[in-house]
Structure formats: structure tokens, C-alpha cells
Design a protein around this motif. Structure first.
Motif, PDB file in Angstrom:
ATOM      1  N   ASP A   1      13.982 -14.642   8.249  1.00  0.00           N
ATOM      2  CA  ASP A   1      14.312 -13.219   8.111  1.00  0.00           C
ATOM      3  C   ASP A   1      14.302 -12.854   6.632  1.00  0.00           C
TER       4      ASP A   1
ATOM      5  N   PHE B   1      15.330  -9.414   4.141  1.00  0.00           N
ATOM      6  CA  PHE B   1      15.875  -8.059   4.136  1.00  0.00           C
ATOM      7  C   PHE B   1      15.705  -7.409   2.770  1.00  0.00           C
TER       8      PHE B   1
ATOM      9  N   VAL C   1      21.856  -5.705   5.088  1.00  0.00           N
ATOM     10  CA  VAL C   1      22.749  -6.554   5.868  1.00  0.00           C
ATOM     11  C   VAL C   1      23.953  -6.899   5.015  1.00  0.00           C
TER      12      VAL C   1
ATOM     13  N   LEU D   1      27.236  -9.318   4.576  1.00  0.00           N
ATOM     14  CA  LEU D   1      27.833 -10.575   5.014  1.00  0.00           C
ATOM     15  C   LEU D   1      29.277 -10.631   4.547  1.00  0.00           C
TER      16      LEU D   1
ATOM     17  N   GLU E   1      33.097   0.048  11.043  1.00  0.00           N
ATOM     18  CA  GLU E   1      32.537   0.655  12.252  1.00  0.00           C
ATOM     19  C   GLU E   1      31.505   1.714  11.874  1.00  0.00           C
TER      20      GLU E   1
ATOM     21  N   GLU F   1      27.387   1.302  12.228  1.00  0.00           N
ATOM     22  CA  GLU F   1      26.602   2.232  13.057  1.00  0.00           C
ATOM     23  C   GLU F   1      25.424   2.804  12.271  1.00  0.00           C
TER      24      GLU F   1
ATOM     25  N   ALA G   1      22.759   0.181  11.672  1.00  0.00           N
ATOM     26  CA  ALA G   1      21.982  -0.182  12.858  1.00  0.00           C
ATOM     27  C   ALA G   1      20.792   0.769  13.044  1.00  0.00           C
TER      28      ALA G   1
ATOM     29  N   GLY H   1      17.990  -0.727  11.256  1.00  0.00           N
ATOM     30  CA  GLY H   1      17.727  -2.149  11.475  1.00  0.00           C
ATOM     31  C   GLY H   1      18.631  -3.093  10.707  1.00  0.00           C
ATOM     32  N   GLY H   2      19.665  -2.572  10.097  1.00  0.00           N
ATOM     33  CA  GLY H   2      20.589  -3.433   9.355  1.00  0.00           C
ATOM     34  C   GLY H   2      21.896  -3.587  10.099  1.00  0.00           C
ATOM     35  N   GLY H   3      22.907  -4.081   9.415  1.00  0.00           N
ATOM     36  CA  GLY H   3      24.203  -4.209  10.064  1.00  0.00           C
ATOM     37  C   GLY H   3      25.134  -5.161   9.341  1.00  0.00           C
ATOM     38  N   ILE H   4      26.236  -5.455  10.022  1.00  0.00           N
ATOM     39  CA  ILE H   4      27.264  -6.315   9.441  1.00  0.00           C
ATOM     40  C   ILE H   4      27.292  -7.642  10.177  1.00  0.00           C
ATOM     41  N   VAL H   5      27.328  -8.721   9.436  1.00  0.00           N
ATOM     42  CA  VAL H   5      27.498 -10.028  10.048  1.00  0.00           C
ATOM     43  C   VAL H   5      28.787 -10.615   9.481  1.00  0.00           C
TER      44      VAL H   5
ATOM     45  N   VAL I   1      30.752 -15.059   8.013  1.00  0.00           N
ATOM     46  CA  VAL I   1      29.709 -15.831   7.321  1.00  0.00           C
ATOM     47  C   VAL I   1      30.008 -15.897   5.823  1.00  0.00           C
TER      48      VAL I   1
ATOM     49  N   LEU J   1      24.685 -19.871   8.753  1.00  0.00           N
ATOM     50  CA  LEU J   1      23.415 -19.395   9.307  1.00  0.00           C
ATOM     51  C   LEU J   1      22.223 -20.096   8.673  1.00  0.00           C
TER      52      LEU J   1
ATOM     53  N   PHE K   1      17.944 -17.165   4.676  1.00  0.00           N
ATOM     54  CA  PHE K   1      17.128 -15.962   4.846  1.00  0.00           C
ATOM     55  C   PHE K   1      16.890 -15.328   3.483  1.00  0.00           C
TER      56      PHE K   1
END
Ligand SMILES: Cc1cc2nc3c(=O)[nH]c(=O)nc-3n(C[C@H](O)[C@H](O)[C@H](O)COP(=O)(O)OP(=O)(O)OC[C@H]3O[C@@H](n4cnc5c(N)ncnc54)[C@H](O)[C@@H]3O)c2cc1C
Ligand code: SF4
Lengths: 655, 313
Positions: free
Chosen positions: A2, A4, A30, A32, A120, A124, A127, A130-134, A137, A162, A165
Motif C-alpha cells: 500500500d 498513501f 491515513v 495511525l 469520528e 468519516e 473515508a 479512501g483514507g481513514g484512521i487505523v 498501531v 502491520l 507500507f
């Protein structure tokens, strides 16, 4: 693998704002965060400010989150006080005007909770592109590769959890103990003189009691700062902020001052809690169960224990419902009760059953929900000159940001401003596909330079000082050193204010700071002021602060069997100081003197005969038990220090 | 690594052609689940004779079925699979399907519910599920089932269904991956050899296959993109659960077109001749409750531990 466009390391208030802004700009990012859920590692005092400056724009929380009005903030801070303390004497200065200076609004907040809401929203938004919270980690390492002609270096992120990436741009929002800063060599660790240690606890109190005690109505709140006789002579101060149905109570000290004569932070906190004005603010009526009669049959004992704990839980729920306007109305609306009287009747009934059936007594004490500790970077000494390195931009605490001068305490808002600027720099870099230090990094530095906060961190704002001095006009200036007295008088006289301002501007910052952050200013002057014109406050009750063992036992710490801190020199002065300064007692002194000298040495020390002829000195060394670590960072300077692995370590509920 | 590709030949089962093959390249997955009594504390109810009071005990998605759903979610996250969850049971079993949807973000829920199905043993159940899976409207590539149920020895249902479908079967799976282009599934199985070591065995077989998950199955999302997808699907799953009825299809025996000789009681060769309770062994250890506030008692405990540590007792 991956790859980003942007990877954000750290999901505190700064990192989350960066994710939100990047996503709004259409960049796939993304974030982390090593804590799980997001928010569980974040601590603040805290008051969240929204500010405006005449000479430039700052990005405020409401600019980042358009629906900030729905955020779970606590109370809008409408009154702000500084209290000079000496023993039971208090002199209070109303600093509301200073607090309002350039302030759009300010809310008391609980960082862990608020960050969950931020997460939150940002999650949202991310997303959508195409991104987000992980979460859960922990970033362990970053490896750079050269990336073609422009000298842009993209990187590979290595985590404990993980597969590796790729990242084109990295935003380091990993807080005061930033590992990214060290991995990339962007800066060395902050020195003690550029750090504060903050220690606090969350105290529970019904909403209506807070309203009445602090004379505020449901949505409004007050902030109290404290100086003087609270620190055993160390440079630092105390705070007490009203939240909705809790109080945030704590202390912030210059770390170098603590290192000079180390003292346990929990000890200082407990002394603070037992000062009459604080005790009177936090005291509450609490049920004290009687010991169960041990002569009863065991089954009976168990039955009593279960019955009692169920009833106590009911009592607490009823009480917090009845003494909160909002909860009362909610409960009635939901049909749980028909009227306020019914809740009261139920409450009284449960209470009398507790007394009669279980011999519960009601006494005055306080209810501590959470204990926390964390380092804070002192922006004026810690701010990075070059907040970038390779393809990394540093924001918030990781970049050493914060305005901490006297009664100004701001960090969250500044990290958020950084975040918006970093996001813009990344967006521009993406457009040109150039994430190099020269193109992206320097542009980010330029944007930060444009921020009014940057100037504010570097230079003490004379306008603010004027308001401060005006507010303190009634205090006697005799205890002041001559120079300060003169300055005070000059600033108060409108006719010569301009002159005073000029002088202040001409003065070297460090000279000014030496005065403002002197032991005189933190301790001696407030004490004398309180002595002379303070009013005597009698404690309404005695409380019993929790011991550190009780506190640690209540904390949620997910043990990481892999040690994340390693002592470099177990005999150094600094590490020995940690035996006192670690907020959760992770460091312990061990006597390691050799042979026969050992017992002698211990005795010699006890009897003060150390060094006398024939008596060997005690040789001691320090051991670390990392299991109780809450990642405050205090011991970082002379250890190999990392955060725990993902999901492990401390979990704060309030922050 | 072993390659399992001989069951079809060995078992000589004629595999009916799938009814519709809508989509050649997506992976189509079915998860078989079961409604089971919730045996967690506070939810169980017993008859006076000590047997389970089924009508009073709350029913939920069985824990082993939940594991099968997690494997279904993994296929969705990693291979963008289409996932259907199916169950044979009374109308109330839709609760299990709803809960399953919450775990694997299922696209469709299928309930095989008909009085005729009552009294089915595992073989008759497998027959029903076979027909259900064949009528899902897609060529099913992979079926997941749990290890067993908590309320009966139903571990055979999975293998029997595989046999009836003519699918390859892999049991006790703790981890798996699919090579969609080669149409192969690779799985790690946990093999407990009594008295010997526990072995982890890597096997590979072509699709279609049925995998029964070991209770030790762990979904292991090791890539950022998988974590992001998981988070997205988790949210989507919550939305779907809120209107699960719109995803639910209930099938009768007639809808499924089953041969009534092979389902329900009629199709169940198993005869439960007698249920014997194994007498409980008498407890051989004595226990004493020690209060945490009595120094004396705690000291006693301390001494006991010390004795053991010192090897004196
Ligand atoms: C006692 C106290 C009182 C304060 N009072 C105020 C106040 O009243 N007003 C105010 O504005 N500010 C106040 N501050 C300062 C303010 O709290 C901070 O400036 C702010 O919270 C910092 O946010 P941040 O996002 O930069 O860092 P943090 O909140 O520290 O977030 C960093 C995050 O990065 C994560 N992380 C770190 N390393 C890694 C890694 N390697 N991999 C993955 N994740 C990682 C951490 O888990 C953490 O969640 C106070 C601070 C303290 C301690
Ligand atoms: S061991 Fe952990 S809690 Fe103790 S000082 Fe170091 S970082 Fe802070």
C-alpha cells in the motif's frame, strides 16, 4: 505494498485535525494511532480556545469541524481567576478580561472524549477519499528511499502491527515524546528547561452542585489558577476547571525545577487537594460502607456484599440523575420516572435503606475518577526552528508548540492551527508531485511563520501583560523586587504605558522571562500577597486523597510484556531523580553496595555518617518496572524511550 | 504442504450444476450459522431435572458460528467477496442471521424455515443447506461453517454439507487465504494429535471448498488498506443490521425444491437412543473464601504460597 499520499503519525487533537483538513482537500490520508480507541492516550488540562488576531488568521477548531457545535465539550469558560495562596489564605484576582483577550470562545474539555468525537468526524471525511484512521498501531521506524530527480524522498513506514507500507508525505503529530523526531533526526529530545510536567486528576461532582458551588449555570464554567504556597518552592502552578459533572484539578511544573529537588508528583497533587480552597471545591458527600461482620456465615457475608454493591450503584445513579438538570429531564422524558419528586423519593429511599439495612454512613470526602500525568513542551523554548525534515512535517506538541506564559495556557488550539497549515503544504506538494524538504517542508515553515501564534510563542504579548497588570492593580507591590515594582507602576500609568511597552519590546525575551518565571513570581510574591490581603478560608471538611497505589490500581493499563523503556545509566543523577518524579512509581532504588560495606553503608547514610573514616558510602542503582508506565515521558531524556506497542499501555477514559 | 483435490473422485458424488452463474470473477461466499442458547451467565434457564429449558433460555448466534462469520468478513475485506449467511431453523433464527450480518456485513440472509425441517439431524440439515446454497443465485466458491454448536454434537454438519455439495473440505482452520485468479484456497489447520504435539498444517485445494473454522481462528488484518476496509465495512454492517429484514429471504421446503425424503425427521438416520448424563466427579479440592481486608487471612494465604514456592508443601 500500500502507498498513501499522506500518513499522519499520532491521533491526538493535532493529528486528527490534520486528517480532517487533508481529507477536505481531497488528499487520501491515513492516520495511525497507537492507542485503541483513539483518545485513550491523550491528556490535557484543559481549556480549548478559539482565537482571533488582528494581524493574521489562525485556524480554529470550528474551522476544521463545521459541526463543532455538536462536539462533546464540557462548559463554556466565562470566568477566569488567579488565586494567590498561602496556607489557608487566598487572594483572588479576576483575570476574565485577560482570558477574553483575543478569545472567540473557550471550553473546558476532556481530551480523551473529545478526541473520540474528532476521530469520528475526521474518519468519516477521510473515508470519502479512501483514507481513514487505523488505531492500535505503533509506528516503530521510517525508512527513506530517494525518489527521483527532485530530491523528494518517499518513505516506508514500519510498525509493530502491520505490513510495511509507503508514504509520500508524513505528518508527525506524535506528541511531546515524538519518536518520529528522533527517527528522522529532525531534533534531539527536549531538554528539561523546555518542558513542564503536568499532573492531574478528574474529580466527580454532580452537575447542580458544581453550578451552585461555582455560581454558574449549566453551560457556563469557571477556571481557577493557583500560585504561591502549593509547590514546596518549585516553579509551577495549579489549576481547577469546571467540567459538566467533573472537575479537572492539577499542577504544572517546570521540569528543571523538579529535577533540582525531586518530589513525587502525586505527593504534590495530594498536598494541593488538601489546601482548604481546593478541598472545599471538590468535597462531596460519599457513602462509606461498614465492614461486613466476619462472624456471619460466609454465604451471608457474600449476600450482604452483593446486595450492598447493587444498592450503592443504584444510589449513585439516582443521585447523579437527580442533581443534574439535564439528566433529570431526560429520565422523565424517557419515562423512567414520572416526576422530579419521584426521583427524589427513590433517592431518599435508597439512601435510608443503605443506612438502615447496611449501616452505611455518609461522610465528606471526594470522588477521584482518574489520575493522569504528561509532559508539556514549553513553546518558547521547545518550538522547532525547522518543523520539517525530508518528507515530514511536525505539528502540535511534536513540534514543541504551546503558549505557556504565566496565566496563558494554550496548546490544543496551536496544534490545530499547525495541522491546517501542514495539510495545505501537503496538498500543494501533491499538486506538483514534489514532497521534498525544499518544496514542501519550507513552504510549511513559511505558513507556520505566517501564523500569529508563532509570534505569540516567541514574544511575550505586551497587550496581554497590560490587561494582566490592570487586573492586579489592587495587590500590594512591596513584596516585589524593585525592578518588577517599577514595571508594574509604569504599566499601570496610562501616560507612560507606551514608553513601558517600548522598553518591554526592547528587552531581551530571556531577561523578561527570567522575571516572569522566577521563583519570586511563582512562589514568594503570591504568598506574600495572600498573607497581606488574602482572606482566610476554613476547610468545610477533611478529605483523604488517594494513595498512589490506589490510583495505579484503578488505572487501566494494558500490560506490554515487551519493555518499551531502557535505562542507559542506572546510577545517573537524572535516573535517580525518576524514583521520585515518575508519576506511577515505576522506578525504584536498589542498594548494590559491595560486601561488608553494604550494611554499614546503609546505616552510615541513616545516621548521616557517610564519608566518615572507615565507613563506606552506599552504592545504589535504579531499576525500572515498565508495567505501570503511563507514557508521560518524564524519564525520556536519559533512557531509550518508546511508546508502548499498539493497544498496549495506559488507557485514559477522560484525559 | 498437502494438496487436497481428491475428495470428489473418492466420494463419487455427482455435483449438480449451479443454477445461475452471475458473476465469474468475484468470490462468492456462504456462511452457515446456527441459533443457539446463550449459555453465558444470567441467560440460561434450567428445568428442574437439570436439563436446559430451551423455551426460557435466550437464543443468540452461536459462538462458533460467529467465528465463521469473522472468516466471511475476512473474505469481504480482503477479496471483496459477496457474502450470504444462511441458517436452517425456526423463524426466530433470523436473530442469529441479523447478528451474523453485524459481524460479516452480509449482502444477503437466507433462512430455511419449514415445519418439515424439524427434527433434522446433521445429515438432513446438510441436505437442506446444500439446496439453499445451490439456490443462492450465484456460483458459491467458498462456504464457512463453525466448528460445532454449543448445544449438540453438530460438528459433522460442515463436512456433510461439503460432501453433499461435492466441495473440498478443510476442517480446523485457523487462518486462510484465497488466490482468486488461480481459484485456490490455502489454509492453515490446527491438528491436535492426542498425546503428541499440536501441529499446524498448511494445505491448499481448489475452489469450491467448505472450510470449518477452528475456535482458535484469528482474523489477521496486516495491511493498512485491509484495516481501512474493515472499518468501512463494520460501519456498513451496522447500517445493514438496522434494516436486516430487507436483506432476508425465508425459504420453505417447497421453495428450496428439496426431496422431502431427505430432510427433517424423515431424512434423519440418526437415532438418539438414550441420553445419559455423565455423573459429575466429586470435587477433590477444598476452597475457602478469604476476605481481602483481613490481614490475618491474607498472611495465611501468603504463607501458603510461600510454602509452595519453597517446595515445602
Ligand atoms: C496537565 C496539562 C494541562 C494542559 N492544559 C492545557 C490547556 O488548558 N489548554 C490547552 O490548549 N492545552 C493544554 N495542554 C496542552 C495540550 O494538552 C497539548 O498541547 C495537546 O493535547 C497536544 O496534542 P497533540 O495532538 O499535539 O499531542 P498528543 O495529544 O500527545 O497526541 C499524540 C498522539 O500520538 C500517539 N503516538 C505517539 N507516538 C506514536 C507512534 N510512534 N505511533 C503511533 N502513535 C503514536 C500517541 O498515542 C498520542 O495519542 C495541557 C497539557 C497538560 C499535560
Ligand atoms: S516510566 Fe513511564 S510513567 Fe514513569 S516517568 Fe517514565 S514515562 Fe513516565
Amino acid at each position: 505494498m500500500d502507498v498513501f499520499d499522506a500518513v499522519i503519525v499520532g491521533g491526538g487533537s493535532a493529528g486528527l485535525a490534520a486528517l480532517m483538513e487533508l481529507s477536505k482537500l481531497g488528499i487520501q490520508a491515513v492516520l495511525l494511532e497507537s492507542g485503541k480507541p483513539v483518545g485513550s492516550k491523550n491528556v490535557t488540562g484543559g481549556i480549548l480556545y478559539s482565537k482571533s488576531y488582528p494581524d493574521g488568521k489562525v485556524y480554529n477548531v470550528e474551522d476544521i469541524y463545521p459541526d463543532f457545535a455538536d462536539a462533546p465539550v464540557e462548559r463554556r469558560i466565562t470566568r477566569y481567576y488567579l488565586n494567590a495562596l498561602s496556607g489557608s489564605k487566598v487572594y483572588t484576582i479576576d483575570l476574565t478580561e485577560a482570558h477574553n483577550y483575543r478569545t472567540n470562545f473557550a471550553y473546558s474539555v476532556l481530551m480523551a472524549r473529545l478526541n473520540r468525537w474528532f476521530a469520528e468526524r475526521a474518519g468519516e471525511e477521510a473515508a470519502k477519499v479512501g483514507g481513514g484512521i487505523v488505531d492500535g498501531v505503533h509506528v516503530r521506524d521510517i525508512v527513506w528511499m530517494d525518489d527521483g530527480a527532485r530530491g523528494s524522498r518517499s518513505s516506508i513506514i514500519v510498525t509493530d502491527e502491520l505490513e510495511e507500507f509507503g508514504a509520500r508525505a508524513i505528518i508527525a503529530a506524535d506528541g511531546v515524546n515524538s519518536e518520529v523526531a528522533l527517527i528522522s533526526g529532525a531534533r534531539s529530545k527536549f531538554k528539561p528547561e523546555a518542558l513542564y510536567q503536568g499532573v492531574k486528576c478528574i474529580v466527580r461532582l454532580p452537575e447542580d452542585v458544581i453550578d451552585e458551588r461555582f455560581d454558574v449555570d449549566g453551560d457556563e464554567g469557571v477556571a481557577h489558577l493557583f500560585a504561591g504556597d502549593i509547590s514546596r518552592g518549585h516553579n509551577g502552578g495549579g489549576f481547577l476547571y469546571t467540567n459538566r459533572d467533573t472537575l479537572s484539578v492539577g499542577l504544572v511544573y517546570h521540569l528543571d525545577s523538579l529535577l533540582k529537588s525531586p518530589i513525587e508528583p502525586y505527593q504534590l497533587l495530594n498536598e494541593f487537594l488538601t489546601i482548604p480552597v481546593i478541598t472545599n471545591s471538590i468535597v462531596d458527600e460519599v457513602p462509606v460502607p461498614r465492614e461486613v461482620d466476619r462472624n456471619l456465615p460466609r454465604e451471608e457475608q457474600l449476600r450482604i456484599r452483593f446486595g450492598l454493591s447493587r444498592l450503592l450503584k443504584q444510589y449513585e445513579e439516582l443521585r447523579y440523575t437527580y442533581y443534574s438538570k439535564r439528566a433529570r429531564l431526560n429520565a422523565i422524558r424517557q419515562g423512567l420516572y414520572s416526576s422530579e419528586e419521584e426521583i427524589k423519593a427513590r433517592l431518599d429511599d435508597v439512601r435510608s435503606r443503605l443506612e438502615k439495612e447496611y449501616g452505611v454512613q455518609f461522610t465528606n470526602d471526594y470522588v477521584e475518577l482518574e489520575y493522569a500525568c504528561k509532559l508539556v513542551p514549553d513553546g518558547k523554548r521547545a518550538m522547532m526552528d525547522k518543523p520539517y525534515r525530508h518528507n515530514i512535517l511536525f505539528i502540535g506538541d511534536a513540534a514543541g508548540k504551546g503558549i505557556f506564559v504565566g496565566t496563558r495556557i494554550e496548546g490544543i488550539n496551536i496544534g490545530i492551527d499547525d495541522a491546517a497549515r501542514a495539510a495545505r503544504a501537503v496538498a500543494r506538494a501533491k499538486e506538483m508531485n514534489n514532497f521534498s524538504e525544499d518544496y514542501m517542508g519550507r513552504y510549511y515553515a513559511h505558513l507556520v511563520e505566517e501564523s500569529p501564534y508563532t509570534d505569540d510563542i516567541r514574544r511575550i504579548d505586551f497587550e496581554y501583560m497590560k490587561i494582566f497588570v490592570k487586573a492586579s492593580r489592587n495587590i500590594p507591590t512591596e513584596p516585589f523586587p524593585l525592578f518588577l515594582r517599577l514595571a508594574f507602576m509604569l504599566i499601570q500609568k496610562t501616560t507612560v504605558q507606551e514608553l513601558a511597552a517600548k522598553i518591554a519590546r526592547m528587552m531581551d525575551q530571556s531577561t523578561l522571562l527570567k522575571i516572569i518565571e522566577s521563583n519570586d513570581a511563582y512562589v514568594r510574591i503570591p504568598m506574600e500577597v495572600a498573607e497581606r490581603i488574602g482572606i482566610e478560608v476554613k476547610p468545610v471538611a477533611a478529605i483523604r486523597p488517594l494513595s498512589i497505589d490506589e490510583r495505579v490500581a484503578r488505572m487501566r493499563i494494558r500490560e506490554d510484556e515487551v519493555p518499551h523503556i531502557r535505562i542507559r545509566d542506572a546510577r545517573s543523577r537524572f535516573i535517580k531523580a525518576m524514583v521520585h518524579l515518575c508519576p506511577t512509581k515505576c522506578y525504584m532504588m536498589e542498594v548494590v553496595g559491595e560486601g561488608a560495606g553494604r550494611g554499614e553503608g546503609v546505616r552510615a547514610k541513616e545516621e548521616g555518617k557517610e564519608g566518615e573514616k572507615g565507613v563506606k558510602a552506599v552504592v545504589s542503582s535504579v531499576i525500572l518496572q515498565h508495567e505501570g508506565c503511563i507514557e508521560c515521558g518524564t524519564c525520556s531524556l536519559e533512557t531509550e524511550w518508546r511508546h508502548t506497542r499498539g493497544e498496549k499501555g495506559v488507557v485514559y477514559e477522560y484525559g | 504442504m498437502h494438496v487436497i483435490d481428491n475428495c470428489k473422485q473418492r466420494l463419487k458424488v455427482s455435483v449438480p450444476a449451479p443454477l445461475i452463474d452471475m458473476n465469474g470473477d468475484t468470490l462468492n461466499v456462504a456462511v452457515m450459522v446456527k441459533l443457539e442458547p446463550d449459555l453465558s451467565e444470567g441467560n440460561v434457564s434450567y428445568n428442574p431435572d437439570g436439563t436446559l429449558n430451551r423455551s426460557q433460555t435466550k437464543n443468540i448466534l452461536g459462538p462458533h458460528s460467529a467465528i465463521a462469520c469473522r472468516a466471511g468478513m475476512y473474505a469481504k475485506v480482503c477479496y471483496d467477496a459477496w457474502v450470504a449467511v444462511c441458517s436452517m431453523g425456526p423463524p426466530t433464527a433470523e436473530i442469529a442471521l441479523r447478528d451474523a450480518m453485524g459481524i460479516c456485513c452480509a449482502d444477503e440472509l437466507h433462512l430455511y424455515s419449514d415445519r418439515i425441517f424439524a427434527g433434522a439431524d446433521t445429515l438432513a440439515t446438510a441436505e437442506t443447506i446444500k439446496h439453499g446454497i445451490m439456490r443462492m443465485g450465484r456460483r458459491i466458491d467458498l462456504v464457512f461453517s463453525g466448528h460445532r454448536a454449543v448445544d449438540g454434537e453438530t460438528g459433522q454438519t460442515g463436512p456433510q454439507t461439503a460432501w453433499k455439495l461435492g466441495f473440498n473440505f478443510i476442517g480446523n482452520v485457523v487462518d486462510y487465504s484465497v488466490d482468486v485468479s488461480r481459484r485456490m484456497v490455502r489454509a492453515r489447520r490446527r491438528v491436535d494429535l492426542p498425546g503428541l504435539y499440536t501441529v499446524l498444517e498448511d494445505v491448499e485445494c481448489p475452489l469450491p471448498a467448505l472450510i470449518a473454522l477452528d475456535p482458535g481462528y484469528r482474523d489477521n488484518y496486516r495491511r493498512v488498506s485491509e484495516r481501512l476496509m474493515y472499518a468501512r465495512l463494520e460501519k456498513e454492517a451496522r447500517r445493514r443490521v438496522a434494516d436486516y429484514k430487507n436483506h432476508l429471504k425465508v425459504w420453505s421446503a417447497k421453495d428450496l425444491g428439496v426431496d422431502l425424503r431427505y430432510v427433517g425427521l424423515a431424512g434423519s438416520p440418526t437415532i438418539v437412543y438414550k441420553v445419559e448424563k455423565i455423573p459429575k466427579a466429586k470435587a477433590s479440592r477444598r476452597a475457602r473464601v478469604v476476605g481481602s481486608s483481613s490481614v490475618e487471612e491474607l498472611r495465611e494465604v501468603g504463607n501458603l504460597i510461600l510454602n509452595i514456592a519453597l517446595g515445602e508443601k
